[in-house]
Enzyme design. Structure first.
Site, PDB file in Angstrom:
ATOM      1  N   ASP A   9       7.274   4.642 -10.743  1.00  0.00           N
ATOM      2  CA  ASP A   9       8.216   4.900  -9.714  1.00  0.00           C
ATOM      3  C   ASP A   9       7.939   6.139  -9.246  1.00  0.00           C
ATOM      4  OD1 ASP A   9      10.445   4.726  -8.486  1.00  0.00           O
ATOM      5  OD2 ASP A   9      11.842   4.199 -10.160  1.00  0.00           O
ATOM      6  N   ASP A 106       8.118   3.007  -2.870  1.00  0.00           N
ATOM      7  CA  ASP A 106       7.724   4.021  -3.761  1.00  0.00           C
ATOM      8  C   ASP A 106       7.574   3.509  -5.111  1.00  0.00           C
ATOM      9  OD1 ASP A 106      10.421   2.979  -3.895  1.00  0.00           O
ATOM     10  OD2 ASP A 106      11.469   4.868  -4.288  1.00  0.00           O
ATOM     11  N   GLU A 107       7.212   2.267  -5.361  1.00  0.00           N
ATOM     12  CA  GLU A 107       7.140   1.830  -6.792  1.00  0.00           C
ATOM     13  C   GLU A 107       6.252   0.669  -6.696  1.00  0.00           C
ATOM     14  OE1 GLU A 107      10.577  -0.393  -8.327  1.00  0.00           O
ATOM     15  OE2 GLU A 107      11.485  -0.488  -6.552  1.00  0.00           O
TER      16      GLU A 107
END
Length: 357
Positions: A9, A106-107
């Site tokens: 993350d 973003d992950e």
């Protein structure tokens, strides 16, 4: 063989990308938003941890964010830049595992089952991420996707946490059951009516009580509350749509302005499709009428297109099908039923976003 899954993350991703090119803002409360006027209808897209201490978080209206933190620095979003950086991040992650599920810009999840030293690999990944991109990430490692994601959240920012299913219940058992994926607001209300409020209470609940309240799905949620999650990594996705939308600073009743905005959005969508050499057959226009009524109109073509003139013309025609009985606060254009040059559905590297413009 017991699985080993890592959840990566990127911490405060949008803001962190901005701080790379604005290092003078380090240490100050910074917000990436859909606009730079705190009195407008924009919303917070991302906030760094300095801003979060004031209660500023994503999806919060800018006006409220400004009241909570008048000294915050507003930075206009740059989605093109975030996509580029996200691509570099995902390419780095693929050097650490052959099985990567991209869960967003973003992950991502990585399968480290075959690694002889998954914890060492996770720490090396964190260091390499900082060295190559300048960005900080939190890493959670567990036996499945659920536990790995919870682990990455427990030690943010810049965290590294290894968690087993049994340890998960110890770590988050006293938290609201809504922490568990699948327990939305309505489901949580039903659980509360049955006296179930926490993750631990959900894990220990009588199966008959859960079935009565939620049907068979209640037993699935109980398994998750116990840290059991058999979902495989989805290493390939099918892209479903490309879309753009904008929220007006003030409600718009002028049809000419709506047409002009639709044309701009349509061209932006087509430009996005052209960058990936794909086309679509279904054009959709979305309007949000005051106060909060959302309506859509769509048209499906015989052949896929990304021609901006054609899409703009269809968007204008679809606008005529709406009953504009009140001013418009949001307008959007999307193209779906996507296909590449060969007619195949395109794979996507991340879930598609409805991007605010």
């Amino acid at each position: 063989m017991r699985r080993v899954i890592a959840h990566i993350d990127m911490d405060a991703f949008f803001v962190s990308v901005e701080l790379l090119r604005r290092p003078e803002l380090q240490g100050r409360p910074v917000v990436v938003a859909t606009g730079t006027d705190p009195s407008a209808r924009g919303v917070v897209m991302a906030a760094n941890y300095e801003a979060r201490r004031f209660g500023v978080h994503s999806a919060l209206p800018l006006a409220i964010a400004h009241r909570r933190c008048p000294q915050m620095v507003l930075v206009p979003r740059d989605m093109s830049r975030y996509r580029d950086v996200s691509g570099a991040v995902m390419e780095l992650l693929r050097r650490y595992s052959a099985a990567v599920e991209v869960a967003g810009l973003d992950e991502a999840y990585l399968d480290l089952t075959d690694s002889p030293a998954p914890k060492a690999r996770g720490r090396h990944l964190k260091a390499k991420m900082l060295d190559e991109t300048g960005l900080v990430c939190s890493v959670g490692i567990g036996p499945n996707k659920l536990v790995a994601k919870i682990a990455s959240d427990l030690d943010k920012p810049d965290g590294f946490c290894v968690l087993s299913s049994e340890m998960m219940l110890e770590a988050v058992g006293d938290r609201p059951a809504s922490l568990i994926p699948g327990v939305g607001p309505k489901t949580y209300e039903r659980l509360q009516r049955g006296g179930i409020r926490t993750v631990a209470e959900l894990a220990a609940a009588e199966p008959a009580l859960l079935q009565a309240a939620l049907g068979r799905g209640g037993l699935d949620l109980q398994q998750r509350a116990r840290g059991i999650d058999e979902r495989p990594l989805e290493t390939s996705r099918r892209r479903k749509s490309e879309s753009r939308e904008t929220t007006f600073a003030t409600d718009v009743a002028d049809v000419a302005i709506l047409r002009e905005t639709l044309e701009r959005l349509a061209r932006d969508v087509c430009e996005g499709l052209a960058q990936e050499d794909i086309r679509g057959r279904t054009i959709t226009v979305k309007l949000r009428l005051a106060p909060f009524r959302t309506r859509t109109r769509s048209q499906t073509l015989a052949q896929a297109t990304r021609d901006p003139d054609s899409v703009s013309a269809i968007a204008r025609e679809l606008l005529e099908r709406f009953e504009l009985d009140s001013p418009v606060r949001l307008v959007g254009v999307g193209i779906s039923s996507l296909e590449g040059e060969t007619g195949e559905q395109p794979a996507e590297s991340a879930p598609e976003l409805a991007l605010p413009i």
